[in-house]
Design a protein around this motif. Structure first.
Motif, short mmCIF file in Angstrom:
data_model
loop_
_atom_site.label_atom_id
_atom_site.label_comp_id
_atom_site.label_asym_id
_atom_site.label_seq_id
_atom_site.Cartn_x
_atom_site.Cartn_y
_atom_site.Cartn_z
N ALA A 119 4.46 8.10 7.46
CA ALA A 119 4.10 6.90 8.21
C ALA A 119 4.47 5.68 7.37
O ALA A 119 4.27 5.67 6.16
CB ALA A 119 2.61 6.89 8.52
N LEU A 120 5.01 4.68 8.02
CA LEU A 120 5.39 3.44 7.36
C LEU A 120 4.72 2.26 8.05
O LEU A 120 4.46 2.31 9.25
CB LEU A 120 6.91 3.25 7.40
CG LEU A 120 7.71 4.25 6.57
CD1 LEU A 120 9.20 4.09 6.86
CD2 LEU A 120 7.42 4.05 5.10
N PRO A 121 4.47 1.19 7.31
CA PRO A 121 3.85 0.01 7.93
C PRO A 121 4.88 -0.80 8.70
O PRO A 121 5.89 -1.24 8.14
CB PRO A 121 3.32 -0.77 6.72
CG PRO A 121 4.22 -0.39 5.59
CD PRO A 121 4.62 1.02 5.86
N LEU A 122 4.66 -0.96 10.00
CA LEU A 122 5.54 -1.78 10.83
C LEU A 122 4.69 -2.72 11.67
O LEU A 122 3.62 -2.34 12.15
CB LEU A 122 6.39 -0.91 11.77
CG LEU A 122 7.55 -0.13 11.17
CD1 LEU A 122 8.29 0.63 12.26
CD2 LEU A 122 8.50 -1.05 10.42
N SER A 123 5.21 -3.93 11.88
CA SER A 123 4.55 -4.85 12.79
C SER A 123 4.57 -4.22 14.19
O SER A 123 5.43 -3.37 14.47
CB SER A 123 5.29 -6.19 12.82
OG SER A 123 6.56 -6.05 13.43
N PRO A 124 3.65 -4.63 15.06
CA PRO A 124 3.65 -4.05 16.41
C PRO A 124 5.00 -4.20 17.12
O PRO A 124 5.45 -3.28 17.81
CB PRO A 124 2.54 -4.82 17.14
CG PRO A 124 1.61 -5.23 16.05
CD PRO A 124 2.50 -5.52 14.86
N TYR A 132 -4.99 7.82 4.25
CA TYR A 132 -3.66 7.26 4.02
C TYR A 132 -3.27 6.30 5.14
O TYR A 132 -2.67 5.25 4.88
CB TYR A 132 -2.62 8.37 3.88
CG TYR A 132 -1.26 7.84 3.52
CD1 TYR A 132 -1.06 7.19 2.31
CD2 TYR A 132 -0.19 7.96 4.38
CE1 TYR A 132 0.18 6.67 1.96
CE2 TYR A 132 1.06 7.45 4.04
CZ TYR A 132 1.23 6.81 2.84
OH TYR A 132 2.46 6.29 2.51
N LEU A 133 -3.60 6.64 6.36
CA LEU A 133 -3.27 5.74 7.47
C LEU A 133 -4.02 4.42 7.33
O LEU A 133 -3.45 3.35 7.62
CB LEU A 133 -3.57 6.41 8.81
CG LEU A 133 -2.71 7.64 9.12
CD1 LEU A 133 -3.09 8.23 10.47
CD2 LEU A 133 -1.23 7.32 9.06
N SER A 134 -5.26 4.45 6.86
CA SER A 134 -6.01 3.21 6.60
C SER A 134 -5.32 2.40 5.51
O SER A 134 -5.23 1.17 5.59
CB SER A 134 -7.45 3.52 6.19
OG SER A 134 -8.14 4.11 7.24
N GLN A 142 1.01 -1.57 12.09
CA GLN A 142 0.63 -0.28 12.64
C GLN A 142 1.28 0.79 11.77
O GLN A 142 2.30 0.54 11.13
CB GLN A 142 1.11 -0.14 14.08
CG GLN A 142 0.51 -1.17 15.01
CD GLN A 142 1.12 -1.13 16.40
OE1 GLN A 142 2.19 -0.58 16.62
NE2 GLN A 142 0.44 -1.76 17.34
N ALA A 143 0.69 1.97 11.76
CA ALA A 143 1.28 3.10 11.04
C ALA A 143 2.32 3.74 11.95
O ALA A 143 1.98 4.33 12.97
CB ALA A 143 0.20 4.10 10.66
N ALA A 144 3.58 3.58 11.59
CA ALA A 144 4.69 4.08 12.39
C ALA A 144 5.23 5.36 11.76
O ALA A 144 5.75 5.33 10.65
CB ALA A 144 5.79 3.03 12.47
N HIS A 145 5.07 6.47 12.46
CA HIS A 145 5.55 7.75 11.93
C HIS A 145 7.05 7.90 12.14
O HIS A 145 7.56 7.62 13.22
CB HIS A 145 4.82 8.91 12.62
CG HIS A 145 3.40 9.03 12.22
ND1 HIS A 145 2.41 8.23 12.75
CD2 HIS A 145 2.80 9.85 11.34
CE1 HIS A 145 1.25 8.56 12.20
NE2 HIS A 145 1.46 9.55 11.34
N VAL A 146 7.73 8.34 11.11
CA VAL A 146 9.15 8.66 11.21
C VAL A 146 9.23 10.03 11.87
O VAL A 146 8.64 10.99 11.38
CB VAL A 146 9.80 8.68 9.81
CG1 VAL A 146 11.27 9.06 9.91
CG2 VAL A 146 9.61 7.34 9.11
#
Length: 135
Positions: free
Chosen positions: A69-74, A24-26, A42-46
């Motif tokens: 985890a959500l996709p966020l720019s660095p 899932y992270l991939s 990056q995978a950003a965990h809430v």
């Protein structure tokens, strides 16, 4: 006089932590940023709990479940954790995003469709959210 500390979650956290999901992270890395729409995320965990959405927070020394985890720019990922906008809850509110709702939506699409169709559907969902929150 003693005071009772109110427990913010109506349910106690589960005894066993969810397993890590590298698949899932991939998958998250294939999506555009939930805030900017840019790729290279990056995978950003809430981190903060929301038991209504099945998120019971982090255990000591662990990350939140990969489902959150959500996709966020660095840059946005750094801002999420920097405290410059207040708490993490304040960060998401400033972006007009319910992170638990979005995370559950992306997770559901990932689970329901084959990989390539899930990428298309999740990308469309993120883009729909971007048009809703940006002026």
């Amino acid at each position: 006089m003693a005071f009772k500390i109110a427990y913010s979650n109506p349910e106690p956290p589960p005894k066993r932590r969810p397993q890590k999901r590298s698949d899932y992270l991939s998958f998250i890395h294939e999506l555009p940023c939930a805030v900017t729409g840019r790729y290279g995320v990056q995978a950003a965990h809430v981190s903060f709990a929301n038991s209504w959405h099945g998120h019971y927070g982090r255990a000591k020394g662990t990350k939140a479940p990969d489902r959150f985890a959500l996709p966020l720019s660095p840059e946005e990922h750094d801002l999420q954790h920097s405290g410059k906008l207040g708490s993490e809850r304040d960060y998401w509110a400033s972006k007009g995003i319910d992170p638990h709702e979005l995370a559950n939506t992306l997770w559901g699409l990932f689970c329901d469709y084959d990989y390539s169709e899930a990428v298309v559907r999740c990308t469309a969902r993120i883009n729909q959210g971007l048009t809703r929150i940006q002026p």
